[in-house]
Design a protein around this motif. Structure first.
Motif, mmCIF file in Angstrom:
data_model
loop_
_atom_site.group_PDB
_atom_site.id
_atom_site.type_symbol
_atom_site.label_atom_id
_atom_site.label_comp_id
_atom_site.label_asym_id
_atom_site.label_seq_id
_atom_site.Cartn_x
_atom_site.Cartn_y
_atom_site.Cartn_z
ATOM 1 N N ASP A 55 0.858 -1.182 0.000
ATOM 2 C CA ASP A 55 0.000 0.000 0.000
ATOM 3 C C ASP A 55 0.895 1.234 0.000
ATOM 4 O OD1 ASP A 55 -1.911 1.937 0.166
ATOM 5 O OD2 ASP A 55 -2.794 1.252 2.059
ATOM 6 N N THR A 91 -0.230 4.299 -0.616
ATOM 7 C CA THR A 91 -1.030 5.502 -0.376
ATOM 8 C C THR A 91 -0.285 6.432 0.579
ATOM 9 O OG1 THR A 91 -3.053 4.199 -0.638
ATOM 10 C CG2 THR A 91 -3.261 6.378 0.392
ATOM 11 N N ASP A 122 -4.272 12.150 1.133
ATOM 12 C CA ASP A 122 -5.721 12.084 0.916
ATOM 13 C C ASP A 122 -6.256 13.357 0.256
ATOM 14 O OD1 ASP A 122 -5.538 13.895 2.976
ATOM 15 O OD2 ASP A 122 -6.627 12.684 4.437
ATOM 16 N N ARG A 162 -6.524 -2.999 -7.163
ATOM 17 C CA ARG A 162 -5.633 -2.220 -6.315
ATOM 18 C C ARG A 162 -4.320 -2.957 -6.095
ATOM 19 N NH1 ARG A 162 -7.061 0.769 -0.573
ATOM 20 N NH2 ARG A 162 -4.920 1.010 0.156
ATOM 21 N N LEU A 172 -2.834 8.979 -4.031
ATOM 22 C CA LEU A 172 -4.152 9.024 -3.408
ATOM 23 C C LEU A 172 -4.945 7.799 -3.848
ATOM 24 C CD1 LEU A 172 -3.102 12.054 -4.091
ATOM 25 C CD2 LEU A 172 -5.418 12.733 -3.532
ATOM 26 N N THR A 173 -5.628 7.164 -2.921
ATOM 27 C CA THR A 173 -6.386 5.949 -3.213
ATOM 28 C C THR A 173 -7.807 6.077 -2.682
ATOM 29 O OG1 THR A 173 -4.342 4.665 -2.973
ATOM 30 C CG2 THR A 173 -6.409 3.442 -2.981
#
Length: 284
Positions: A70, A72, A75, A227, A250-251
């Motif tokens: 991940d 990310t 945000d 993803r 950003l995810t």
């Protein structure tokens, strides 16, 4: 127009630092595959960036499909992110337009799922029609259960194909340097599709060697297997230098309503940072 869509893609050859002492599972393979070797050898001999491209390819670490990654890191869209320097990664839509037999549409127009509706709406003037085909100057990349990694402006007939765990593993194991064969369905005697790198890179000639040749931001839209593939390939794009090491990623997350709101907010921020789309005169 052929049912085997074609698209123009660009390759990014900017050099980037690789984090020191990567985990053993991600150490560079000592022997490249035949396809990776041929990709390097096909580059023009008398260029300064031929050697640098080879070095960039060697920096790309293999990824174990069983690992959860991940990347990310944000945000919110940063002030420097624009449609010119941000890559948007989209899972293909399960709901598609039903086209007449033999007819095609660009993928950005073919998919009718809620996330794609949000994408088209919030792209604003960065999404437009030309002779019935939807186009965009934003860099939107699709992960398709039929085609693999491809451009949202590629053409296709209506199709049904799901991205299974097995297909996701195939993409992760192959990585960004392997030419795609549509999950083994292509007759590769007559060639194969582009590498994920060529579709996901920002510039054909990044060897101008200025900071910013790689993507300065990435938006990821897709859950589960989508993803997982996006994150694995993003890790390799950072290794290669096609995504800047400090680029915000950003995810979307949460329910579909939350994800649509997140995507819409981020796209609106990109529009505010980008200004009007520089459409070519022939569009109108």
């Amino acid at each position: 127009m052929s049912t085997d869509f074609q698209h123009t893609a660009e390759a990014d050859y900017r050099q980037a630092d690789v984090p020191s002492a990567p985990p053993e599972a991600h150490q560079p393979a000592e022997v490249k595959t035949a396809r990776q070797t041929s990709l390097i050898d096909e580059l023009p001999v008398n260029t300064d960036w031929r050697r640098e491209e080879a070095e960039a390819c060697r920096r790309v670490r293999s990824v174990d499909p069983s690992l959860e990654i991940d990347l990310t890191s944000a945000d919110q869209v940063s002030d420097e992110m624009t449609f010119d320097n941000t890559m948007i990664l989209m899972a293909c839509g399960g709901t598609k337009r039903v086209l007449e037999a033999g007819k095609e549409a660009t993928l950005i127009d073919l998919y009718e799922g809620p996330m794609w509706q949000t994408l088209r709406t919030h792209l604003g003037d960065w999404y437009y029609k030309v002779v019935g085909y939807g186009l965009t100057h934003a860099h939107v990349v699709v992960l398709s259960g039929k085609y693999g990694i491809t451009s949202a402006t590629a053409h296709s007939q209506t199709y049904e194909a799901r991205l299974t765990k097995e297909k996701a593993d195939m993409l992760i194991k192959a990585g960004i340097l392997e030419r795609q064969d549509r999950f083994g369905t292509m007759n590769t005697r007559y060639g194969a599709d582009s590498t994920p790198l060529s579709v996901m890179s920002r510039s054909m000639f990044p060897r101008n060697d200025v900071k910013g040749a790689g993507w300065r931001g990435v938006i990821v839209c897709g859950g589960s297997e989508y993803r997982r593939v996006f994150m694995a390939l993003l890790r390799q794009l950072v290794d290669y230098g096609a995504v800047e090491m400090d680029a915000p990623i950003l995810t979307t997350a949460g329910g579909i309503g939350e994800q649509r709101n997140q995507l819409g907010t981020w796209l609106q921020a990109l529009r505010n940072n980008s200004g009007p789309c520089p459409r070519p005169g022939w569009v109108d």
